[in-house]
Structures are given as C-alpha cells and as structure tokens.
Design an enzyme around this catalytic site. Structure first.
Site, PDB file in Angstrom:
ATOM      1  N   GLU A 227      -9.469 -36.519 -19.892  1.00 58.86           N
ATOM      2  CA  GLU A 227      -9.701 -37.542 -18.866  1.00 58.86           C
ATOM      3  C   GLU A 227     -11.191 -37.730 -18.586  1.00 58.86           C
ATOM      4  OE1 GLU A 227      -5.676 -37.201 -16.181  1.00 58.86           O
ATOM      5  OE2 GLU A 227      -7.133 -35.593 -15.987  1.00 58.86           O
TER       6      GLU A 227
ATOM      7  N   GLY B 159       1.975 -40.694 -14.032  1.00 56.48           N
ATOM      8  CA  GLY B 159       3.292 -41.167 -14.430  1.00 56.48           C
ATOM      9  C   GLY B 159       3.628 -42.420 -13.625  1.00 56.48           C
TER      10      GLY B 159
ATOM     11  N   ASP C 228       2.747 -42.262 -18.971  1.00 55.08           N
ATOM     12  CA  ASP C 228       4.202 -42.087 -19.153  1.00 55.08           C
ATOM     13  C   ASP C 228       4.889 -42.717 -17.947  1.00 55.08           C
ATOM     14  OD1 ASP C 228       3.004 -39.264 -18.025  1.00 55.08           O
ATOM     15  OD2 ASP C 228       4.831 -39.837 -16.999  1.00 55.08           O
TER      16      ASP C 228
ATOM     17  N   MET D  66      -0.985 -35.299  -9.806  1.00 57.20           N
ATOM     18  CA  MET D  66      -0.934 -33.948  -9.246  1.00 57.20           C
ATOM     19  C   MET D  66      -2.208 -33.527  -8.485  1.00 57.20           C
ATOM     20  SD  MET D  66       1.066 -32.196 -12.484  1.00 57.20           S
ATOM     21  CE  MET D  66       1.351 -30.614 -11.688  1.00 57.20           C
ATOM     22  N   GLU D  67      -3.123 -34.483  -8.222  1.00 55.64           N
ATOM     23  CA  GLU D  67      -4.393 -34.082  -7.585  1.00 55.64           C
ATOM     24  C   GLU D  67      -4.841 -34.979  -6.421  1.00 55.64           C
ATOM     25  OE1 GLU D  67      -4.385 -34.747 -11.048  1.00 55.64           O
ATOM     26  OE2 GLU D  67      -3.897 -32.667 -11.543  1.00 55.64           O
TER      27      GLU D  67
HETATM   28  N1  ADE Z   1       0.437 -37.158 -14.674  1.00 57.11           N
HETATM   29  C1  ADE Z   1       0.757 -37.891 -15.756  1.00 57.11           C
HETATM   30  N2  ADE Z   1       2.081 -38.047 -15.863  1.00 57.11           N
HETATM   31  C2  ADE Z   1       2.640 -37.402 -14.803  1.00 57.11           C
HETATM   32  C3  ADE Z   1       3.952 -37.181 -14.368  1.00 57.11           C
HETATM   33  N3  ADE Z   1       4.994 -37.678 -15.055  1.00 57.11           N
HETATM   34  N4  ADE Z   1       4.155 -36.450 -13.253  1.00 57.11           N
HETATM   35  C4  ADE Z   1       3.101 -35.948 -12.567  1.00 57.11           C
HETATM   36  N5  ADE Z   1       1.833 -36.101 -12.935  1.00 57.11           N
HETATM   37  C5  ADE Z   1       1.588 -36.823 -14.047  1.00 57.11           C
END
Ligand code: ADE
Length: 253
Positions: A15, A79, A221, A195-196
C-alpha cells in the site's frame, strides 16, 4: 492545511509502494518503520503500521507525538460492502465507524463510540465524521480525475473504476463472509470495510478536534466468501489506484 506536517499511514508495504520513494530519513520505533518524505510537494512522514486497530493506534500516536504531524491520511485497500461498487472503485471516507466496539447482547451487537463506557443508552450514531469544509475541499480536488480502466491481467474485465465518497467501517476482522457483508452494509449504510481507519480517527480525535483524518481506500475485494482470493489478486493494483487518489488529496488536507 498544506503547511501542517502530514502523517501518511498504510498497513502494508504494497500500500506504501506508490506513495513515496522511501528515500528520506528512516527510523524504527516500536518495531514500526517510519520515513520522512514528500507527497504531492508536501512534507510528510510515512509509516507502515501493520494491520489492525492496535497497530494503527500505535502508529498514529507516534506520528502525532514524536513527529508532530498535524494532519493524517490513510491510504490502502478495503473490502467493498455496497453491492453497487466493484473491485478497483475508490472510496474516500466521509465518516469512519468502528463496527466491532460495543455491547454483545443475546441476539444482537450494539455498536457504541470507541472508548466510551459499554453501558446501554449510548450515542446511537457512533463514528468520526469528516468536517464539512474538508469534505468539500476533497471533492473539489478530485474534480476531473478519471482513473484508468483496470488492466486486463487482473481478470476483473476492463471496467473503469469510479471514485465515491462514503462511510468506511473499521474492525479487527478481515471480512470473508457474504452474510456479514450484507449485515454491515444494511446496518451502517457503509461502502467499505478495513482494519485501521477508525482507530486512527479515535486517536486523532483525542489529540484535538482540529486534526484532519482522510481515509482513501481502493476495493481489493467485495468482503464475501471469495474475499481472501480477491484480496491477494487485486492488492497491488488496488493500492496503486488508491495512491493516485491520495496524491490528488494530499495538498488540501
Ligand atoms: N481490507 C481489504 N479487504 C478487507 C476485508 N474484506 N475485510 C477487512 N479489511 C479488508
């Protein structure tokens, strides 16, 4: 604005790859690598935080306290939660909410503002919204930016990614479940999950309401049952699109 030292946070090396040339002065603090550098003609400190809220909180605290950064930008992948979006689309956060801080009841989970006391009767709208004038500057900075179509080689067709402004969720969970994707989208009306970001916003808020936090995420995704495979396939290309948008935004944060 641009005269404040900018802290740039990415969880993963992929990243950070397109954000800076990583040639500036480096330091390793608490096991986290920091670099001084520039982005879009602006002085910045870059950090590779690692994944998750605790890593992000450590990185943010150090950027604010040791490096004296007074503006923050996250750049990376996420995501997708909104079925209208596809891999490669970029979401710029207009608000960030931690979806996993709250009260677990028998049949439900009540999200509350992170750090607040987990008793009932909490603020029903937890999260960290972006200030209106900053959101307007970000929109203005992206006017006319057209992303190039996805490369054939990534296998998602030649669709041209779009840029959206929306709510981004954060939790210490990689979402790899269609049921959870649907629940998060329905409950929070959010566009993306990572997640951050929510942890960075929480720390920045503690430092002072005037520290802007801008979160730029390209969808690697769609958070469903295939998300672990898509994440691996699209991480590098999604990180590149996110960094293209981040370069346009850095001067106005
Ligand atoms: N970062 C990228 N894809 C993710 C996902 N599916 N869940 C949580 N963090 C992500």
């Amino acid at each position: 604005m641009a005269n404040r030292l900018l802290g740039v946070i990415s969880a993963l090396p992929e990243e950070l790859a397109h954000l800076s040339d990583l040639s500036g002065e480096q330091s390793l603090i608490g096991g986290l690598p920091f670099w001084r550098g520039r982005i879009a003609d602006r002085d910045a400190v870059f950090v590779e935080s690692g994944a998750g809220k605790v890593n992000a909180a450590i990185a943010t605290t150090l950027l604010l306290d040791r490096f004296d950064c007074r503006a923050l930008m996250l750049c990376g992948v996420a995501g997708g939660l909104d079925p209208a979006l596809g891999v490669g689309d970029v979401v710029v956060g207009i608000g960030n909410t931690q979806h996993d801080y709250g009260v677990l009841k028998e049949d439900s989970f009540l999200t509350i503002q992170p750090g607040s006391r987990p008793s009932l009767g909490e603020d029903p709208t937890p999260g960290y919204p972006l200030a209106g004038p900053l959101a307007a500057r970000l929109r203005e900075a992206l006017t006319g930016l057209v992303l190039e179509p996805l490369p054939e080689t990534v296998g998602a067709g030649r669709r041209t990614p779009a840029i959206h402004f929306g709510t981004i969720l954060t939790g210490d969970i990689f979402v790899n479940s269609e049921r959870t994707r649907q629940r998060l989208h329905a409950e929070f009306k959010a566009q993306a999950v990572e997640m951050e970001g929510g942890a960075v916003a929480q720390v920045a808020h503690r430092w002072g309401a005037d520290i802007p936090v801008v979160n730029v995420r390209c969808l690697s995704d769609l958070a469903g049952a295939e998300s672990h495979l898509d994440f691996r396939a699209f991480l590098a290309v999604a990180a590149r699109y996110a960094s293209q948008v981040a370069h346009r935004l850095a001067p106005v944060i």
